[in-house]
Enzyme design. Structure first.
Site, PDB file in Angstrom:
ATOM      1  N   ASP A 294     -10.870   3.077   4.285  1.00 25.96           N
ATOM      2  CA  ASP A 294     -11.293   1.675   4.185  1.00 25.96           C
ATOM      3  C   ASP A 294     -12.823   1.564   4.143  1.00 25.96           C
ATOM      4  O   ASP A 294     -13.361   0.538   3.743  1.00 25.96           O
ATOM      5  CB  ASP A 294     -10.779   0.873   5.399  1.00 25.96           C
ATOM      6  CG  ASP A 294      -9.488   0.124   5.091  1.00 25.96           C
ATOM      7  OD1 ASP A 294      -9.227  -0.146   3.903  1.00 25.96           O
ATOM      8  OD2 ASP A 294      -8.750  -0.194   6.050  1.00 25.96           O
TER       9      ASP A 294
ATOM     10  N   GLN B  52      -4.104  -1.402   9.735  1.00 17.27           N
ATOM     11  CA  GLN B  52      -4.136  -2.749   9.151  1.00 17.27           C
ATOM     12  C   GLN B  52      -4.719  -3.745  10.160  1.00 17.27           C
ATOM     13  O   GLN B  52      -4.272  -3.816  11.308  1.00 17.27           O
ATOM     14  CB  GLN B  52      -2.710  -3.165   8.737  1.00 17.27           C
ATOM     15  CG  GLN B  52      -2.643  -4.473   7.999  1.00 17.27           C
ATOM     16  CD  GLN B  52      -3.326  -4.442   6.617  1.00 17.27           C
ATOM     17  OE1 GLN B  52      -3.201  -3.486   5.874  1.00 17.27           O
ATOM     18  NE2 GLN B  52      -4.085  -5.487   6.310  1.00 17.27           N
TER      19      GLN B  52
ATOM     20  N   LYS C 195       0.838  -1.204   0.000  1.00 14.62           N
ATOM     21  CA  LYS C 195       0.000   0.000   0.000  1.00 14.62           C
ATOM     22  C   LYS C 195       0.871   1.251   0.000  1.00 14.62           C
ATOM     23  O   LYS C 195       0.629   2.201  -0.747  1.00 14.62           O
ATOM     24  CB  LYS C 195      -0.940  -0.019   1.220  1.00 14.62           C
ATOM     25  CG  LYS C 195      -2.040  -1.064   1.078  1.00 14.62           C
ATOM     26  CD  LYS C 195      -2.803  -1.326   2.366  1.00 14.62           C
ATOM     27  CE  LYS C 195      -3.786  -2.477   2.161  1.00 14.62           C
ATOM     28  NZ  LYS C 195      -4.492  -2.878   3.383  1.00 14.62           N
TER      29      LYS C 195
END
Ligand code: NAP
Length: 289
Positions: free
Chosen positions: A125, A102, A58
């Site tokens: 997200d 994460q 990412k």
């Protein structure tokens, strides 16, 4: 019969990502020219090797496409309070347009609390309840990256969704549920299947679109499908040779489906691409304020 005639069209997530990322690079450069470089802040807690790989990919994607990124690597022993305090600092930082923690987190940290602490306007997200609610009510701010990427794939390959029967296998908050909502938003008749579904193939046999988001190999085989169906494989598993594979039995599905996504090279690259898109769009919204 010529074998080639019966093979599905491969939905190429790498190629589609390339096109979408070119657009991200252009728009990021335009923001940078205004002194407003889009910024993603990534937080990794502990040393889960798979998470470390995802995070690295990412951050690398940000660097390659003109977004700035920071990576906070916190030890597995970090307290929940310390993590929440770090997120609050990021919430206040005008150079940060997207915050990604994460998952999974160590057991002593409540991941729900962590997600709810991220400012909803930086929740790239799309997992915050405000964003889940916005999606549910048809006014999404951030669409969760994996299902958003799947919708882009369907669009890019002109696969009709409105009026079609879509079966989503899996009901997680991260993939299955938002996937079903996006397909519903696009006009599909949606069936959600899960581990308690009595007869999975009863549902998949009438599906025009099947999205497998389970995390188990060979959940979908060719004999479970209607000829010409589109099959999207979200799963990420390891095969007997320890190589990455998805949830579907690719050879048998490939003989029956009209379109299919490969693993690797399908949904995976699209997920990171949509993270870039969400971060960029967040920065564009902030620039207009
Ligand atoms: P998850 O939270 O473990 O959810 C899995 C879902 O599958 C659950 O809803 C479960 O049902 C259902 N399920 C389990 N066994 C089943 C069966 N035999 N038949 C039908 N349904 C079954 O996983 P997730 O986070 O949604 O991820 C799913 C997969 O996608 C994983 O392999 C993950 O690594 C992968 N993934 C890939 C990407 C990408 O970018 N490619 C992104 C995210 C996730 P219950 O709810 O009843 O338990």
């Amino acid at each position: 019969m010529d074998q080639d005639m019966t093979e599905a069209i491969i939905i190429d997530g790498v190629l589609l990502s390339k096109h979408l990322r070119e657009d991200v690079s252009k728009r990021a450069a335009a923001l940078t020219a205004m002194g407003r470089t889009p910024g993603l802040a990534v937080v990794l807690v502990g040393d889960n090797p798979a998470s470390a790989v995802y995070v690295r990919n990412k951050v690398k994607a940000c660097e390659q496409h003109g977004l700035s990124s920071t990576l906070d690597r916190l030890p597995a022993t970090v307290t929940e309070a310390e993590l929440l305090s770090r997120i609050r600092q990021m919430n206040e930082d005008p150079a940060v347009h997207g915050i990604l923690v994460q998952l999974p987190l160590p057991g002593h940290i409540d991941s729900h609390k962590v997600i709810e602490t991220i400012a909803s306007e930086k929740d790239v997200d799309g997992f915050h309840v405000a964003n889940a609610g916005a999606l549910m009510t048809g006014r999404p701010q951030f669409r969760p990256c994996t299902p958003y990427g799947v919708m882009k794939m369907l669009k890019a390959y002109d696969i009709p969704v409105a009026g079609k029967h879509a079966v989503v296998i899996g009901r997680s908050n991260i993939v299955g549920k938002p996937m079903a909502l996006l397909l519903l938003e696009a006009g599909a008749t949606v069936t959600i299947c899960h581990s308690k579904t009595a007869d999975l193939s009863f549902h998949t046999k009438s599906a025009d679109i099947v999205v497998a988001a389970v995390g188990k190999r060979n959940v979908v085989t060719g004999d479970m499908l209607k000829r010409g169906a589109t099959v999207i494989d979200v799963g990420m598993n390891k095969n007997d040779e320890e190589k990455l594979c998805g949830d579907i039995d690719f050879p048998s599905v490939n003989r029956v489906a009209g379109h299919v996504t490969p693993v690797p090279g399908g949904v995976g690259p699209m997920t990171i691409t949509m993270l870039l898109v969400n971060t960029l769009e967040s920065a564009e919204r902030a620039a207009q304020m």
